[in-house]
Design a protein around this motif. Sequence first.
Motif, PDB file in Angstrom:
ATOM      1  N   ALA A 236      -8.494   1.738  -6.440  1.00 17.83           N
ATOM      2  CA  ALA A 236      -7.303   2.576  -6.567  1.00 17.83           C
ATOM      3  C   ALA A 236      -6.056   1.731  -6.796  1.00 17.83           C
ATOM      4  N   THR A 237      -5.966   0.611  -6.127  1.00 19.44           N
ATOM      5  CA  THR A 237      -4.824  -0.293  -6.311  1.00 19.44           C
ATOM      6  C   THR A 237      -4.801  -0.808  -7.742  1.00 19.44           C
ATOM      7  N   ALA A 238      -5.958  -1.183  -8.250  1.00 19.92           N
ATOM      8  CA  ALA A 238      -6.049  -1.684  -9.624  1.00 19.92           C
ATOM      9  C   ALA A 238      -5.643  -0.609 -10.626  1.00 19.92           C
TER      10      ALA A 238
ATOM     11  N   PHE B 182       0.870  -1.167   0.000  1.00 19.73           N
ATOM     12  CA  PHE B 182       0.000   0.000   0.000  1.00 19.73           C
ATOM     13  C   PHE B 182       0.908   1.218   0.000  1.00 19.73           C
ATOM     14  N   GLU B 183       0.639   2.156  -0.875  1.00 21.99           N
ATOM     15  CA  GLU B 183       1.509   3.322  -0.997  1.00 21.99           C
ATOM     16  C   GLU B 183       0.684   4.604  -1.027  1.00 21.99           C
ATOM     17  N   ARG B 184       1.372   5.696  -0.881  1.00 17.08           N
ATOM     18  CA  ARG B 184       0.703   6.998  -0.802  1.00 17.08           C
ATOM     19  C   ARG B 184      -0.174   7.280  -2.020  1.00 17.08           C
ATOM     20  N   LYS B 185       0.299   6.977  -3.209  1.00 23.46           N
ATOM     21  CA  LYS B 185      -0.476   7.254  -4.420  1.00 23.46           C
ATOM     22  C   LYS B 185      -1.797   6.480  -4.409  1.00 23.46           C
ATOM     23  N   VAL B 186      -1.770   5.249  -3.939  1.00 23.56           N
ATOM     24  CA  VAL B 186      -3.005   4.468  -3.825  1.00 23.56           C
ATOM     25  C   VAL B 186      -3.953   5.140  -2.838  1.00 23.56           C
ATOM     26  N   ALA B 187      -3.422   5.626  -1.730  1.00 19.55           N
ATOM     27  CA  ALA B 187      -4.248   6.310  -0.734  1.00 19.55           C
ATOM     28  C   ALA B 187      -4.878   7.570  -1.328  1.00 19.55           C
ATOM     29  N   GLU B 188      -4.121   8.315  -2.118  1.00 16.96           N
ATOM     30  CA  GLU B 188      -4.646   9.534  -2.733  1.00 16.96           C
ATOM     31  C   GLU B 188      -5.758   9.224  -3.728  1.00 16.96           C
TER      32      GLU B 188
END
Length: 92
Positions: free
Chosen positions: A50-52, A24-30
């Motif tokens: 978002a992950t996809a 899980f990374e910041r870009k996925v969270a955004e």
Amino acid sequence: MSHDQQEQRIKALFRSPWIDPINFERKVAEVSRIITRRVGLAPKDSIHMATAVRHGVDFFVSTDGDFLDRQREIRDALEDEFPKRPLTKKIF
């Protein structure tokens, strides 16, 4: 099925060759935040989407009605938010 048997099945699933664990990374969270706030998708569902999107999946399989019913809204929210990087792959 006992708890131990269930755990063994789950562990076996995660060792399957088609499962590719990612962090899980910041870009996925955004991206997840955008989907949740703009579309109203539940946070756990928006994290999956978002992950996809972040990792450029070729297709997304779901029987979840939220994904199926809101696919246009999700796509529009992402394209509005990232106009320089429109979605080129059909995710639904």
